[in-house]
Design an enzyme around this catalytic site. Structure first.
Site, PDB file in Angstrom:
ATOM      1  N   CYS A   1       0.828  -1.204   0.000  1.00 22.31           N
ATOM      2  CA  CYS A   1       0.000   0.000   0.000  1.00 22.31           C
ATOM      3  C   CYS A   1       0.864   1.257   0.000  1.00 22.31           C
ATOM      4  CB  CYS A   1      -0.901   0.018   1.230  1.00 22.31           C
ATOM      5  SG  CYS A   1      -1.658   1.637   1.474  1.00 22.31           S
ATOM      6  N   ILE A   2       0.601   2.136  -0.940  1.00 23.34           N
ATOM      7  CA  ILE A   2       1.471   3.314  -1.110  1.00 23.34           C
ATOM      8  C   ILE A   2       1.408   4.258   0.097  1.00 23.34           C
ATOM      9  CG2 ILE A   2      -0.262   4.618  -2.457  1.00 23.34           C
ATOM     10  CD1 ILE A   2       2.195   5.734  -4.045  1.00 23.34           C
TER      11      ILE A   2
END
Lengths: 102, 133, 130
Positions: free
Chosen positions: C78-79
């Site tokens: 997840c960024i």
């Protein structure tokens, strides 16, 4: 279709087990993994709650996690079944959803 | 919408002590764009996420509690709170933030539903996906 | 059956990543499809290629990477969670003006939408965390 509940916390460290057992419906399965397995030990203060749940739910432990904590099959509350990772996969596949009580 | 799945976000931890409440909320907001049927459940210490009057000035955190009030704008309208969890903690629904949403017909409908443990179990059993935080 | 896997804890402090790995491996051995492994919260720390665990201990990043390579797994970090915790790929490092990146090649950085997408596409989504 029923739910697989996984519990990875010791009953001596929070409410994961009691909440999972309290919210499991008849026909659901509860799988104790990681530190959660200590709740299935015969004679522990969590054993009564496990025994009560066995009347309406299946209760499992992840065998490798039991062994890693120095417990043996005969140390478990009677009626609790041991599964390996492949058995864990089968449980997840055979229930409509998996709910992790983190 | 018939192929929309039912997503339940299960929140069991108080805010700030761990990051789960905040990052759960981030998933809810992103997930809203996917047009699934979204519900949130607050069980155990998760009920503290909805407390009114959260003040983080002294602790250095960003206070994200107002985001819950905006959930209605994201079509997230079902916030289930377990009554037993409130009772065990000496809380009642009056301690929680008022959270409302609008529908096409009505405004300011309450989003928080206090349900019994048995009702919560039923809500959970109706879901396609349960994301736990 | 199509499984999605969510890993919410980093390696070593908590067993979650180990359990997720063993579950994923067992599911693949049983012929199931793993449509995505999504790393969230501290789980993003599984993706750094810079860990050097002692030689007699397991190397979780390597185990995940080898499993991904053998089965063409889609392993997504997840960024937003990654940025908080200093997990960067080359593009992100450049974009954020950082002097290094650290993501292992088997992982890719993407948005939280990939988690919802996994929930929609998978028959079963299984979460591992603390």
């Amino acid at each position: 279709m029923s739910t697989l509940h996984t519990v990875n916390k010791s009953p001596f460290d929070g409410t994961s087990l009691s909440s999972a057992l309290g919210l499991a419906l008849p026909g659901d399965a509860v799988l104790l993994i990681e530190d959660g397995v200590v709740g299935a030990r015969k004679g522990s203060s969590a054993a009564k709650a496990i025994e009560a749940s066995l009347a309406s739910c299946k209760v499992y432990v992840l065998g490798p996690d039991v062994a890693a904590r120095g417990m043996k099959a005969e140390d478990l509350v009677s009626g609790v079944e041991s599964v390996d990772y492949a058995g864990f996969v089968d449980l997840a596949a055979n229930h409509a959803r998996t709910q992790s009580w983190l | 919408m018939s192929d929309a799945k039912k997503f339940l976000y299960l929140n069991r931890k108080a805010p700030y002590g761990t990051i789960y409440a905040l990052e759960s909320l981030e998933v809810v907001l992103i997930g809203a764009a996917f047009e699934q049927q979204v519900s949130l459940a607050f069980v155990d210490d998760g009920v503290y996420q909805l407390m009114a009057g959260q003040n983080t000035k002294g602790s250095g955190f960003k206070n994200f509690s107002n985001t819950y009030k905006a959930l209605g704008d994201y079509d997230v309208r079902n916030l289930y709170v377990e009554k037993e969890s409130l009772d065990e903690r000496g809380l009642s629904v009056d301690d929680l933030m008022p959270i409302t949403h609008d529908t096409d017909d009505e405004e300011d409908l309450p989003s928080i539903m206090v349900v019994s443990r048995a009702e919560m179990a039923k809500v959970m059993s109706e879901q396609d996906v349960v994301l736990s935080f | 059956m199509k499984f999605g896997i969510v890993v919410n804890e980093g390696p070593y402090t908590h067993q979650a990543s180990d359990t997720a790995y063993n579950f994923t491996k067992a599911a693949l051995e049983k012929g199931h499809e793993i449509i995505r492994v999504f790393f969230y919260h501290d789980g993003v720390n599984n993706a750094t290629r810079l860990t050097v665990p002692p030689q007699d201990d397991r190397n979780l990043q390597k185990l995940w990477s080898e499993l991904a390579e053998a089965h063409k797994l889609d392993m997504v970090v997840c960024i937003a969670a990654a940025q908080r915790r200093g997990i960067l790929d080359e593009n992100e490092a450049k974009r954020q003006g950082k002097d290094a990146d650290n993501i292992a090649p088997a992982f890719r950085i993407s948005g939280l939408g990939q988690l919802i997408d996994a929930g929609i596409k998978a028959d079963r989504l299984v979460t591992f965390g603390d």
